[in-house]
Design an enzyme around this catalytic site. Structure first.
Site, PDB file in Angstrom:
ATOM      1  CB  CYS A   1      64.819  53.036  48.589  1.00 26.48           C
ATOM      2  SG  CYS A   1      66.260  52.135  49.151  1.00 26.48           S
ATOM      3  CD  GLU A   2      59.447  55.001  46.356  1.00 24.50           C
ATOM      4  OE1 GLU A   2      58.768  55.807  47.031  1.00 24.50           O
ATOM      5  OE2 GLU A   2      60.026  55.304  45.289  1.00 24.50           O
TER       6      GLU A   2
ATOM      7  N   PRO B   1      36.103  36.641  33.683  1.00 29.41           N
ATOM      8  CG  PRO B   1      35.960  34.424  34.401  1.00 29.41           C
ATOM      9  CD  PRO B   1      35.481  35.355  33.312  1.00 29.41           C
ATOM     10  N   GLY B   2      38.860  37.300  35.823  1.00 32.32           N
ATOM     11  CA  GLY B   2      40.318  37.278  35.966  1.00 32.32           C
ATOM     12  C   GLY B   2      40.661  37.023  37.410  1.00 32.32           C
ATOM     13  NE  ARG B   3      40.100  41.745  41.707  1.00 35.08           N
ATOM     14  CZ  ARG B   3      41.139  42.538  41.861  1.00 35.08           C
ATOM     15  NH1 ARG B   3      42.062  42.236  42.749  1.00 35.08           N
ATOM     16  NH2 ARG B   3      41.260  43.638  41.135  1.00 35.08           N
TER      17      ARG B   3
ATOM     18  CE1 TYR C   1      44.755  50.162  41.879  1.00 35.85           C
ATOM     19  CE2 TYR C   1      45.324  47.861  42.206  1.00 35.85           C
ATOM     20  CZ  TYR C   1      45.092  48.924  41.367  1.00 35.85           C
ATOM     21  OH  TYR C   1      45.190  48.752  40.008  1.00 35.85           O
TER      22      TYR C   1
ATOM     23  NE  ARG D   1      45.365  43.927  43.930  1.00 33.83           N
ATOM     24  CZ  ARG D   1      44.617  43.828  45.006  1.00 33.83           C
ATOM     25  NH1 ARG D   1      45.062  43.219  46.104  1.00 33.83           N
ATOM     26  NH2 ARG D   1      43.392  44.315  45.017  1.00 33.83           N
TER      27      ARG D   1
ATOM     28  CE1 TYR E   1      44.643  42.833  36.830  1.00 32.21           C
ATOM     29  CE2 TYR E   1      43.267  41.818  38.509  1.00 32.21           C
ATOM     30  CZ  TYR E   1      43.440  42.266  37.218  1.00 32.21           C
ATOM     31  OH  TYR E   1      42.422  42.145  36.308  1.00 32.21           O
TER      32      TYR E   1
END
Length: 414
Positions: A332-333, A264-266, A306, A302, A361
């Protein structure tokens, strides 16, 4: 509306350390570890924390003290895991498209290698005949919250296709390798026990013809509900579909004493992390209200890559009426949005917003894009009276520039 953990303490952090700042809750991490262990009870279990989710040393030490191991996917992660006190036998090295140098480094450190390519398995066998090894299989089942996080299936670069098991056996036999584990990982952010079981079943079938295995590693990928319409993973269903069959399977497998590993991570850290940012600009344009902040996609990428959803909460005006905003950053995006057409408690310039479920993340994918400083990081020890701990201070613009110039060979003007 989703609530943040300990909102008053979060406001105190913002006042004390400024913004933007990531805040991590010890209590939430321990809660998630306990939840997972409770629902895996009865299995011979080992949990490896997928440190790519968040490699903060404070979180790593917490995982270490809880008895977890580490899933490391790069030499840097391996070095950090070792230096934060994880013994080599609690680390699995799973670098993708591993180089010879990485292979030799990991073997020299005494950690177990998890290899997902036949050519690398061959090179490892030639270099270290008789060594122990784990093999990553592609069960041809993939899943995840976005196509970019699906890590198995017919289009995936990860793992050896399960149909090529005979070739795995041949390489292992040719070099006298000791195959001690089989591994899979099908994706990230999975909330369906049925999907997980499809892949687990493939790995179980593959393992039936092997003896001498010490473990089966079912990977990570357990998700958390980010969106208000998402339900958490049904752990009762998880236990019925996966845990109970695993107990029966282990009882009849020829490899006695075989353990079940999960990575497990998230699931462990996402809900434990919040990104605090301050609103510095309110602007109405073309019938839309933009709330501009002192953070941006360089701190939490994210949503940009995503389309990920993160709940927002106005800590400074928690009882305010809901209004609709585009909450945007300072990069600036055009992709630099935390949320579009999102209802948030009425926002005023100077308010502190909390971006929820940002512990996984977030900082691990952050960058210095636009030469913006990284956020500060703060740890909230369990217990309301425990003072927050500054883990990483925020650099000044001058320090960012100095570091940038010092790290490049052309940093000094002629």
């Amino acid at each position: 509306m989703k609530q943040p953990f300990e909102p008053e303490r979060l406001l105190h952090v913002a006042r004390t350390f400024g913004t933007p700042t990531y805040v991590y809750s010890e209590a939430v991490v321990r809660r998630q570890i306990d939840r997972l262990r409770t629902h895996l009870a009865g299995l011979p279990l080992r949990l490896l924390y997928a440190m790519k989710a968040n490699a903060s040393p404070a979180l790593l030490r917490l995982m270490r003290d809880e008895g977890l191991g580490i899933d490391a996917v790069s030499p840097g992660e391996l070095e950090v895991a070792l230096r934060t006190g994880f013994p080599p036998d609690r680390i699995l090295f799973s670098a993708n498209n591993m180089t010879d140098e990485e292979m030799h480094l990991a073997h020299g450190k005494g950690v177990l290698l998890n290899i997902g390519e036949l050519s690398r398995l061959e090179r490892y066998g030639r270099a270290y005949p008789g060594a122990e090894v784990c093999v990553r299989l592609n069960p041809q089942v993939g899943a995840g919250h976005h196509e970019h996080v699906i890590t198995a299936g017919e289009r995936s670069k990860f793992g050896i296709p399960v149909a090529r098991l005979d070739e795995v056996r041949a390489v292992v036999a040719r070099h006298g390798l000791r195959l001690v584990g089989l591994h899979q990982h099908i994706g990230s952010g999975i909330l369906s026990a049925e999907v997980l079981w499809q892949a687990v079943r493939v790995l179980l079938d593959a393992a039936r013809s092997f003896s001498g295995l010490r473990f089966l590693n079912f990977g990570g990928g357990l998700g958390i509900p980010y969106r208000p319409d998402e339900a958490p993973l049904d752990f009762d269903r998880f236990q019925q579909l996966i845990v109970d069959p695993l107990r029966a399977y282990l009882a009849e497998h020829p490899s006695k004493g075989m353990a079940c590993w999960f990575e497990p991570g998230r699931f462990l850290v996402a809900e434990a992390g919040v990104l605090l940012m301050r609103v510095n600009t309110l602007k109405e344009a073309n019938g839309r209200w933009f709330a501009g902040t002192d953070s941006g996609m360089s701190h939490l990428v994210r949503p940009a890559i995503y389309g990920a959803y993160h709940a927002l909460f106005n800590l400074s005006n928690p009882a305010g009426p809901l209004r609709t905003y585009d909450v945007v950053g300072n990069i600036c995006e055009s992709a630099d949005h935390f949320a579009r057409d999102r209802e948030v408690q009425e926002i005023r310039e100077g308010d502190v917003l909390a971006v929820l479920d940002a512990g996984a993340y977030g900082m691990s994918m952050a960058s210095h894009y636009n030469l913006r400083a990284l956020p500060a990081e703060v740890f909230l020890p369990a217990g309301p009276e425990a003072p927050p701990v500054l883990l990483r201070r925020r650099r000044t613009p001058q320090e960012v520039a100095e570091a940038w110039l010092a790290e490049t060979t052309a940093g000094t003007a002629p």
